[in-house]
Each structure stands twice: as C-alpha cells, then as structure tokens.
Motif scaffolding. Structure first.
Motif, mmCIF file in Angstrom:
data_model
loop_
_atom_site.group_PDB
_atom_site.id
_atom_site.type_symbol
_atom_site.label_atom_id
_atom_site.label_comp_id
_atom_site.label_asym_id
_atom_site.label_seq_id
_atom_site.Cartn_x
_atom_site.Cartn_y
_atom_site.Cartn_z
ATOM 1 N N SER A 124 -8.535 -5.615 13.678
ATOM 2 C CA SER A 124 -8.945 -4.224 13.914
ATOM 3 C C SER A 124 -10.394 -4.148 14.371
ATOM 4 C CB SER A 124 -8.852 -3.393 12.631
ATOM 5 O OG SER A 124 -7.670 -3.608 11.959
ATOM 6 N N PRO A 153 -18.021 -1.490 14.876
ATOM 7 C CA PRO A 153 -16.616 -1.914 14.785
ATOM 8 C C PRO A 153 -16.170 -2.270 13.353
ATOM 9 C CG PRO A 153 -17.671 -2.971 16.660
ATOM 10 C CD PRO A 153 -18.752 -2.291 15.874
ATOM 11 N N LYS A 201 -7.571 6.982 11.654
ATOM 12 C CA LYS A 201 -8.256 6.373 12.795
ATOM 13 C C LYS A 201 -7.490 6.742 14.061
ATOM 14 C CE LYS A 201 -9.418 1.896 12.677
ATOM 15 N NZ LYS A 201 -9.210 0.437 12.834
ATOM 16 N N ASN A 224 -16.423 4.401 18.040
ATOM 17 C CA ASN A 224 -16.750 3.431 19.073
ATOM 18 C C ASN A 224 -16.304 4.032 20.380
ATOM 19 O OD1 ASN A 224 -17.397 0.330 18.216
ATOM 20 N ND2 ASN A 224 -16.525 1.554 16.573
ATOM 21 N N SER A 274 -16.847 7.610 11.911
ATOM 22 C CA SER A 274 -17.196 6.367 12.606
ATOM 23 C C SER A 274 -16.621 6.450 14.002
ATOM 24 C CB SER A 274 -16.564 5.167 11.910
ATOM 25 O OG SER A 274 -17.081 5.041 10.612
ATOM 26 N N GLU A 317 -16.919 -0.610 10.781
ATOM 27 C CA GLU A 317 -16.643 0.644 10.062
ATOM 28 C C GLU A 317 -15.161 1.008 10.117
ATOM 29 O OE1 GLU A 317 -19.237 3.806 11.266
ATOM 30 O OE2 GLU A 317 -21.001 2.528 11.264
ATOM 31 N N GLY A 318 -14.420 0.374 11.025
ATOM 32 C CA GLY A 318 -13.000 0.663 11.163
ATOM 33 C C GLY A 318 -12.129 0.081 10.058
ATOM 34 N N CYS A 319 -12.708 -0.745 9.193
ATOM 35 C CA CYS A 319 -11.971 -1.272 8.030
ATOM 36 C C CYS A 319 -12.475 -0.555 6.781
ATOM 37 C CB CYS A 319 -12.211 -2.767 7.885
ATOM 38 S SG CYS A 319 -11.555 -3.727 9.261
ATOM 39 N N LYS A 366 -4.077 5.262 15.313
ATOM 40 C CA LYS A 366 -4.078 3.800 15.313
ATOM 41 C C LYS A 366 -3.867 3.252 13.902
ATOM 42 C CE LYS A 366 -4.545 1.783 18.486
ATOM 43 N NZ LYS A 366 -3.501 1.462 19.484
ATOM 44 N N ASP A 367 -4.324 3.982 12.907
ATOM 45 C CA ASP A 367 -4.186 3.521 11.529
ATOM 46 C C ASP A 367 -4.459 4.717 10.625
ATOM 47 O OD1 ASP A 367 -3.797 1.800 9.411
ATOM 48 O OD2 ASP A 367 -5.322 0.351 10.048
ATOM 49 N N VAL A 417 2.169 6.380 14.356
ATOM 50 C CA VAL A 417 1.308 5.200 14.566
ATOM 51 C C VAL A 417 1.562 4.606 15.946
ATOM 52 C CG1 VAL A 417 0.671 2.904 13.739
ATOM 53 C CG2 VAL A 417 1.215 4.727 12.095
ATOM 54 N N GLN A 420 -10.433 -5.050 17.948
ATOM 55 C CA GLN A 420 -9.815 -4.005 18.769
ATOM 56 C C GLN A 420 -10.815 -2.880 19.049
ATOM 57 O OE1 GLN A 420 -6.585 -1.859 16.837
ATOM 58 N NE2 GLN A 420 -5.347 -1.977 18.695
ATOM 59 N N MET A 421 -11.576 -2.493 18.010
ATOM 60 C CA MET A 421 -12.574 -1.442 18.213
ATOM 61 C C MET A 421 -13.667 -1.932 19.162
ATOM 62 S SD MET A 421 -13.038 0.623 14.595
ATOM 63 C CE MET A 421 -13.617 2.236 15.172
ATOM 64 N N TYR A 441 -12.544 5.320 19.762
ATOM 65 C CA TYR A 441 -11.847 5.247 18.491
ATOM 66 C C TYR A 441 -12.646 6.129 17.554
ATOM 67 C CZ TYR A 441 -8.536 1.427 19.268
ATOM 68 O OH TYR A 441 -7.478 0.669 19.692
ATOM 69 N N MET A 453 -4.841 5.771 6.060
ATOM 70 C CA MET A 453 -4.829 5.296 4.671
ATOM 71 C C MET A 453 -4.591 6.492 3.781
ATOM 72 S SD MET A 453 -7.810 2.989 2.873
ATOM 73 C CE MET A 453 -8.619 4.098 1.734
ATOM 74 N N MET A 470 -7.559 -0.505 4.712
ATOM 75 C CA MET A 470 -7.166 -0.214 6.091
ATOM 76 C C MET A 470 -7.848 -1.233 6.985
ATOM 77 S SD MET A 470 -7.497 3.499 7.952
ATOM 78 C CE MET A 470 -8.821 3.295 9.127
ATOM 79 N N GLY A 471 -7.088 -1.849 7.891
ATOM 80 C CA GLY A 471 -7.676 -2.746 8.882
ATOM 81 C C GLY A 471 -7.773 -4.191 8.446
ATOM 82 N N GLN A 497 -12.776 7.708 13.601
ATOM 83 C CA GLN A 497 -12.214 7.550 12.268
ATOM 84 C C GLN A 497 -12.965 8.441 11.301
ATOM 85 O OE1 GLN A 497 -11.695 3.461 10.908
ATOM 86 N NE2 GLN A 497 -12.744 4.005 9.042
ATOM 87 N N ARG A 556 1.587 0.124 10.500
ATOM 88 C CA ARG A 556 0.135 -0.115 10.552
ATOM 89 C C ARG A 556 -0.184 -1.608 10.537
ATOM 90 N NH1 ARG A 556 -1.596 2.901 5.302
ATOM 91 N NH2 ARG A 556 0.474 2.170 4.704
ATOM 92 N N PRO A 557 -1.405 -1.971 10.906
ATOM 93 C CA PRO A 557 -1.850 -3.357 10.738
ATOM 94 C C PRO A 557 -1.799 -3.745 9.255
ATOM 95 C CG PRO A 557 -3.452 -2.095 12.052
ATOM 96 C CD PRO A 557 -2.439 -1.119 11.521
ATOM 97 N N VAL A 558 -1.386 -4.961 8.970
ATOM 98 C CA VAL A 558 -1.307 -5.468 7.599
ATOM 99 C C VAL A 558 -2.149 -6.740 7.506
ATOM 100 C CG1 VAL A 558 0.240 -6.545 5.920
ATOM 101 C CG2 VAL A 558 0.962 -4.475 7.122
ATOM 102 N N MET A 583 -12.522 -2.019 22.810
ATOM 103 C CA MET A 583 -12.433 -0.699 23.425
ATOM 104 C C MET A 583 -13.812 -0.279 23.930
ATOM 105 S SD MET A 583 -12.326 2.654 23.691
ATOM 106 C CE MET A 583 -13.206 2.947 22.151
ATOM 107 N N ARG A 618 0.827 -1.214 0.000
ATOM 108 C CA ARG A 618 0.000 0.000 0.000
ATOM 109 C C ARG A 618 0.860 1.263 0.000
ATOM 110 N NH1 ARG A 618 -3.218 -0.917 5.333
ATOM 111 N NH2 ARG A 618 -1.245 -1.877 5.843
#
Lengths: 304, 304, 304, 304
Positions: free
Chosen positions: D48, D82, C89, C111, C109, D84-86, C40-41, C25, D51-52, C208, C43, D43-44, C210, D15-17, D55, C15
């Motif tokens: 993820s 949660p 995020k 949470n 978004s 929506e975080g991706c 946290k993240d 991050v 994680q959301m 969180y 894009m 993303m995510g 976003q 970042r998360p992959v 929390m 990416r």
C-alpha cells in the motif's frame, strides 16, 4: 502564584494590541485551592479576525462592511479559519486529573512540568465541602446532593491523609525534600521517574498551554458546559472571562451562536414546524422519532 | 505591495517584544515578479522558547543555565515543543502552483483570497529568463541547463500570450473588469466560481498564513532546500532571513543542527567508523549495504 | 477509470468486515466528465464505533445496551472520538480547482500526482450546459439562472479552445507527448515543473485521500451542502452514498442530527419559546436581536 | 487479557491483507505486571505504501521499479506521506503515568476508559525489583544502579501499601466494590468523578489507540529509544515487534535510516571531513564549535 512571577513591564510594538487583554498579561488568577491561570502572551484581537476574513472575501465583503455584522456572520456560519489568527498562551497550575481531561484537546501546544526531571511540589487538591456530592442518579458522570458537614469532613480527612502519606513515601523514595536536599545519609535515592508513581492524581502539575481562538472556543464549548466536571469548569469559566476582555465582540457572538445556542435535529425541526402551525402537540413528539430523553430536553429548552 | 498596506504605528504592550522583528511588521518584501511576503503579527522570541523549556524541566535545568546552550540543546535533541510557543502570521502573494505546494504543510492556519467571492486580479507569473531551464537528466523533479536567450524569449512569449488570452476569456465570461464593472450591456455574467476555471496555475493568489516556529522550521527544511522548486524556495529564503532577525539564536542553532546537518544511516555510521579506524576504504561502501546513489552522496558530503 | 485498475480479489481476514462496503472496494465511480472516486481500502464499521465507545464508558453504558440507541446518542452529543476509529482511503480524479477546495480539509492524508515528476494527461473539465449559470444576485458565491443554449455553447467553445491551446503550449515547452516521447528533434525540453505553469485550473489531477469517519462527516457537512460549489458537491454526494453502504446506522444518525439538523441561536431559542407560548409573533423577531437575513432563514426553516 | 476478549473469526475481504499481521489481530500480548497490547484492526501493508508513492510520482518512478528500493528511497528521503496510508488500531492497558506520556503524541485517535462513568479496577503497577534503580548521576531523567534486594523489597512494600490504602479509600468513598455493588447500607456514595482523585498514577487504565504508520514511527523513534522511561519503552518494543510482522520491508528501512541512524551537525560534518582527510584529530573537536557532551557522544558513535 509562582514565587518567580515576572515583573510587568511595557515596551513599544508595531503589532496589533488588544487593550482589554493587556491588563491580564502576567497576572495570576487563582483557581481551586492551589491552582492558577495566567496569560503569558497573546496575538491578535477582534480586528485581526476581520482582517483575515476580509482578505479571503476580497471585494465580496463590501455588503458586510459593518465590523460587528461581519464578525457575527462568521460565527453564525462557522467560518472558523479567521478566528485561528488569534492565539493565547496560558500558564496553568492544575491537578493531574484535570490535566488528563485538558490534554484531550489535541490542537494546542503544551509544555508540562516534568516529574522525570524535577521534584513534584507537595501540593494536592482537596475539594471544598460544598463540592462533595453523591453520584447523580440520572447523569452517569455527574454529581447529585452534597454530603452532610460531618460526612464531608470525614471524606476530606481520608483524602488528605492518603495524599500526605503518598507524598511522604515519595520523599522517602527520593531521599530528598522539596528542594532536592537529601533527607537521610543512607536513604534510597531512587530515580525521580519511578519515585513518583505512587502520587495521587490530585497532585498539582503545571503547564504552558497555547491555542488559537478557534480551538479555544471548542475547548470552552465543552469545558465551560454544565456537564463538564466542576474542577475543569472553573478553569474554563475563568478563561472565558479573560476572553471577553480580549475579544469582546467575538465573545458576544460566541455566546449568541454557540455557547447558548442549540442544535435541533431533523425530527425537532419537523416537530417545531408542526407545533407552530398548530398541526401537532408535544404529546405527538414520539411519533416524530424522538426518544424519551430527547423529548424531555426539548420540553425544557422550548418551554412546552 | 497591496494598495491598502497599513500605516505602521507603535503602541505599548506588556507582552514580550522581539526587537529584530519589529522592523518587519507590516513591511512588504517583494518576491518573484508580482509576489510579496509581509509579517502581519508575531508572538514570542528566543527567550519565550527558553521560558517554555524551563517550565518543563523545573529545577532540573540549573546546569544548563546558559541560555544559548539550552536553546542549542533543545534543537539538537529535537525537543520541539518549546518552539511551538512562537508564532508568525504572514501575508503572502504567490502563484497558484506555488500555493499548491505550500498548503501541503497542514499544521498551519490559512485564509486565501476566494475566487468564488471575488474577481481575480490580472496578474500571472512569468519566470525570468535565467530560470528557464531544461529538464534535469539525473533529478526527476529538477532543472538542468538554461535556455538560449532566443529560446527563452519564445517560451515567455507563449506563456504570456496564453495567460493573457485566459484572463481575456475570464473577463468575457464574467462580463466584468477587474473592478467588477460590466463590460458589455448584454454579456454572459456567469458565476465567478465557474468563470475562473480556465485561469492558469501561474495566476497570483494571496493568503494569510500563520504557523508556529516548530512547524515553520519544518517548512523551511523542505522549502529552503536546493531540491525545492525555485519559485517556492525564494519565498522560503526570504522567510528564513526574517526568522534570523526574529529569533537569532534559534536560527543559528537551526542552521547548525538541522538545515546544514545531515542524517547518516546505520550503514553510513558503520562505514565511517571503519574508515576512521583504517579498516575500510570507500571502495568497500557497497559491501555495507549502500546503493550507488547513496555512495555518491556520501562521497560528496564527506569528501572521500 | 484508470487503465491499470486492479482486479478485485478476495482474501480471508481476522479483521472486522463491513459487508456493504466490500462491493465498493476498487470499483471506480465516474464523477463529472473525466473524474472518478474509488474506495481503495477502509477500516471499521458501525460496530467498531460502538466498541470504541463502550471501552470508554465501561460498565457505564449498560443502560444504552441497544446498539442503535448508543450510536445515535454519540452523534447527538457530538461524542466524536469513537467515529475516528473508522478510516476510508479513496482514489479520486478531480479538476485542480476542486482539489484546491478539497485540501483545505487538513485532517486527512493525501498523495497527489506530481506535475514536477510526471507529465499531466491532456484532460480538463468542461461543465455541462445545465451547469452554466450567471452569478447569483443574493448569494455572493453562488449561481443563478442558466444560460441560453447558444450562450452556453459559446462559453464552452471559449473554455475548450483556451484549454487546448494551453495543453498545446505545455507539450511544446516539454517537447514531449503524453507518454513522454520527444516531439521535435530540436524542441525546448524545459523542466516539467516549469512547463506546467500555464495549464488551467480545470486540468484534472489525481490523489489518494484518506481520512477517518469523524473528519469525513465534517467534510460532507460542508461539501454535500447546497452552498458548496457544484463541482465538489457531486464528489461529496457520491461519497455520502458510499458511506451509507459502509456504516448505515451512523449515516442515518448523521443525517438526523447533523446534515439535516440546524443550529438555533440564543435569540432564536427565545423567539421559539415565545412563539410557542403565544407571547410573540414573527413580526417581533427583530426585537430579539435577529438580523434581516436571520429572520428570513428562520421563517423558511420553521414555516412561520 | 480482558475477560471479554473476542473470538478470532475469519471473513473474506476485497481489501489488501498483510499476512504477517493477521496472526496478531485480537491477540493480547502481556506487558508489565497487568498491562497488555493487542491489535484490534489495521489497514494497509508494504505494498500500500508503494501504491500511494507510485500514484504521486506517476511515470516518474519507472527507474525505481524495484519495490524494496523505492520503499527505502522514501524512508531515506523522509517522503513520509505514503506511510500515512497504513493505519493500526491497538487496545492498550497501561499505568496512568505511562498514559500521560503516551497522549503527548497528538496525531492519533484515542478513547480511554472513563473514571467519570465507570469504576476503576483495583490494579496498579509495581516495578520488578530489577527495575528499581537510583537516580542517574549524569542523566537527569534516567536511572542508575539498582537497589539491593532488601531495599527493593522495602520500596515495593511502601508502594504497595500506599496503593492498597488509596484503593480502599476509593471504594469507601464510592461505597461500591469493583462491580458497583454497595458495601455499606449507609456509605458515602460520592460521585465517581470525585472519588477517584486519590488514586495513584500507577493505577491501570485502558485505551483504544489508533495512528498511521508515519506517526507510529515517530512514536517508536522517541519511545523505543534507550532514553525513554522503561515503562513506556516495553510497550514501544512490543509494538515494534508487531510492526516487523506487519510491514517487514518498511521496518527494515526504518531501522536502517531512522532508528539506528543519527543526525550529524554542520560541525560534525566538517570534523568528519577533516578527520577522513587527515587534516585534524579528535583533539581538535572543540575548535569546530562542539560542546563537551557533543564531543563525547561523537567519540562513542564513531569510535574515535
């Protein structure tokens, strides 16, 4: 106007009524060659906007007791949420390529005539000769000089013939006329959702479109603008006329603080300060970090 | 009810009128100890929903000519956009902690009373003793058995005293009473936006809240549900009553296909098929991939 | 910083990577007395904005081949959709009264930590003495002069004692300490969703959050503004710093064309033209239809 | 695949992959005769989402410590935030009539190729013969039997000829070939925004489309459904395949609790209870208030 346009009838209501808007309910205003726009319903008026604002500010609004002053204050400071309390529902008939620009405004509700369920009527948009213009040299998305009468006639002939041919193919594939009656005993009869794929983007479609006053003003700022394509601008201008009857004080403030207002950049503010103080001339503009096009537009706007 | 609740007056309109809703306009329904909900305005009725749907389907709706059948078809198949054509605007007074759940419904317009501009009235929520319950053992967010009368009285005394003390501090910091008059000649007079930071989340606030019928049903599905917190559920139930007067056919369909309906998973469908065919018994549920809690809920729902 | 803040670890990705953002991050930046903001993240980057814009304009962007020029053109003309292609995020810890302002930004978004499921930690916001100011005389929602050290100490004592007392009652009602362990053998143990209603709006919560870059800029325009309440402005300012590392070219254009730009009304444009042409003086401003406050702000902005 | 498809290059990130998704970044998957879908960014991942959720629920999630169980719990109870975080960003090339269905999903960001700025390439959709079917008798928006090879050939010839003719007119009006070079010295050269109005809705357009996982699942529920038009369904099915590589646990839960799940109405629940208790037979269904079509679908679903 649709064949089944409803009769206008009055009933009593306890809701707020906008006198100037009542004359528009269920009245069909023609736009372009086969299109229209009609108010089907509305909610709220100038007073509703104030009522919402006064609830938020509570006793804090005392010093803005004057209605017009408060409404203009809201518009000037982009306190937009009170304007969301007014809603308009329109019935619009428009070419598909205009519809494609219109739906980009996502904060609205819409229902469109479905070419999967129903047969599309044989109607397509042809520009008036005065609208047939060559590509603009300096505006990548605009129009320049108009065509000669002979050229215009030739362009319209080509567009009309192609559209008629496409609608002819459409009915042949459907094996159905506009009312759904079979044409030949042994025709194709292919699915409506497929038969329509050759229709031109000039074909007319219809929708119910509903939005609140805040989002409507955003729509009008973009679509009643001289840079908008002519074919959507004429719809926007008609709606702006209707809005002026619906919420006259809001419309006046909208013109003063948004439609006919301008945004000046950090660099333009600095330049204006120095011009007014006699510390700079327009010839210095580039040294403020402004590009050629920005300078040209600045000069047009402020007459320097 | 607010001191300045408006007089109800009738005017003529060319718009659709929902007879059952007219009786609610500007009528304040009490909710909880100091709260209320009142319809300030609305747009549309059951017929408006059908009108939007019929435009989409064009001639394709002939076979669903019966109004009730078409409306139920839309609800059953989640064809939600025609319901967006109806709008409701409510005036709501509610505790801050309820407001915090309410605003999570983002597809609505709202204006809230501002504690930055104005002084908060001395009103806070105290539960009725019957609502004072211990933490549920099996529902992480719910209530279990209620307290004894003595315990309840003690809890309410603690909550009342803390809230009164916080409001006392609030006025001391503001150096102003509820009407904004100074209390002492030499008081603090600190900014309203700061003075309020010690107020409890049980304090009452107010808002205008406006949403369309589609989003209202989503709100009611979550908030009129037994899992919703009691203090928001009573608002949702009152609004559901109002909705039944506004759009009775939609409300009936909403109950049948959404509120009292259920979603069955791929595994539950397989289990139901086999149970009905006599190929399985409920004792086999785990082998269909269902968890313990899912099985228990399945049994409750289907009586097996 | 949360006790369980994750270890920062690198992995390879196909990416786009924004070099300046990678340093943020999972890094927790403190804000106010107990709050924080952490990326946290994310894009996208400046180049992603251009890529989206170039796809729309196709070969029409040739003359704006320069990246910086195109990006500034988009910002200046409010062509906002390419900025929606970048997403951020954040993990934010903030007082409830700040959260209540934050959630008004609906196009995001989020949470939030749930006080129905979990026990709220014993943390509440107390302003620094320098922030304790009296109500502004001319700004209904702002702060004026700060308090004397003695007054400030007294205000903080009152706020601290009330908050501590409310948290004390909270734990008594829950019959649980911060970790959920019972305090007394025979305590109330009332439901978490009820026990929290006496907590102050200064209590800290977490979320969180976003949003895309377009909506982030809207948030920053309102919340990094001097008129925003200090306690949300410090979060916005920290996020603006992070944004400058993430999308530096966008951030510069954002400052020039939005944050430090201004909107001038139809009346102000007319006045500016006449001032520059020597046809008017500032003393004539009222005759252009501008109010007293508008004239004062105009003078401040343009130094006349 | 676009001529200028980017080279795939790896960079390190904090970042998360999502390992399964990395293989798709910048890979163009063909769809229909000239279309494609490609992941440009994301993303995510499954983690993820958890994680959301964790929390929000804080220590309340302890009993759902198992990752898969918590994710399935969220999906089953429609705790959608949660997800929506991706986020996923796609590059899609598709016929205009498919685009017109796609944009109805409003909770997404998109940038489309502009026919006002740029010249449309000479590409239009022609169905494969196997897709050429007659109108369905019992599904107003669907397809029935396919055409004979001779009929199919004739239909394709008609569609192809009309489309070619329309593109021919387009270039004549523009007086430009696909690369923008003039064709005749003395041609019309009319504005691009006007020249395109005769192009068919089968013409290909392109967009960047970005949405979060929650909204993506809503899109897939409607568009990967057998009732969706074939030409959008093939895009949805390809995206669903990509989603399974991206978030495999979410995708499995999505299939179990949404895509292959069903909603049963209040009446169907009552009927199922009585069928399972042996108190009713399917012949009694009408007495539960179910319509003919509902009964038929109930029988198909539950095999009774």
């Amino acid at each position: 106007m649709p064949a089944d346009a409803p009769v206008r009838e009055q009933t009593a209501t306890f809701r707020p009524v906008a006198e100037g808007m009542e004359q528009h309910v269920n009245v069909y205003h023609p736009v372009l060659d086969h299109g229209f726009v009609a108010v089907k319903d509305y909610m709220g008026d100038d007073v509703s906007v104030l009522q919402m604002a006064r609830m938020s500010y509570g006793k804090g609004t005392k010093s803005l007791a004057d209605d017009r002053a408060l409404l203009r204050y809201l518009m000037r400071h982009l306190h937009t949420s009170p304007f969301e309390g007014c809603v308009i529902k329109l019935h619009v008939k428009l070419p598909i390529f205009v519809m494609r620009q219109w739906v980009r405004h996502r904060t609205a509700s819409l229902n469109e005539y479905s070419a999967r369920y129903s047969i599309m009527p044989d109607e397509f948009y042809l520009p008036e000769p005065a609208q047939l213009a060559v590509q603009s040299k300096d505006n990548k998305q605009g129009r320049g000089d108009t065509l000669s009468p002979e050229q215009a006639a030739e362009v319209l002939r080509l567009l009309r013939e192609d559209a008629q041919r496409s609608f002819g193919t459409y009915h042949k594939l459907l094996n159905a006329d506009e009312d759904g009656n079979p044409i030949e005993e042994d025709g194709f009869g292919i699915a409506r959702e497929l038969a329509r794929i050759g229709l031109p983007v000039s074909a007319y479609t219809q929708m119910y479109w509903q939005t609140n006053l805040h989002n409507l003003m955003h729509f009008l700022r973009l679509r009643a603008d001289p840079h908008a394509q002519y074919e959507i601008r004429v719809f926007a201008e008609k709606i702006l006329e209707i809005m002026a009857d619906w919420v006259p004080v809001t419309t006046e403030a909208f013109r003063d603080y948004q439609l006919e207002a301008a945004r000046v950049s950090r660099m333009e503010i600095a330049l204006l300060r120095d011009l007014l103080a006699g510390k700079a001339s327009i010839a210095d503009a580039a040294s403020y970090g402004m590009g050629t096009r920005e300078i040209r537009e600045f000069q047009t706007r402020f007459g320097v």
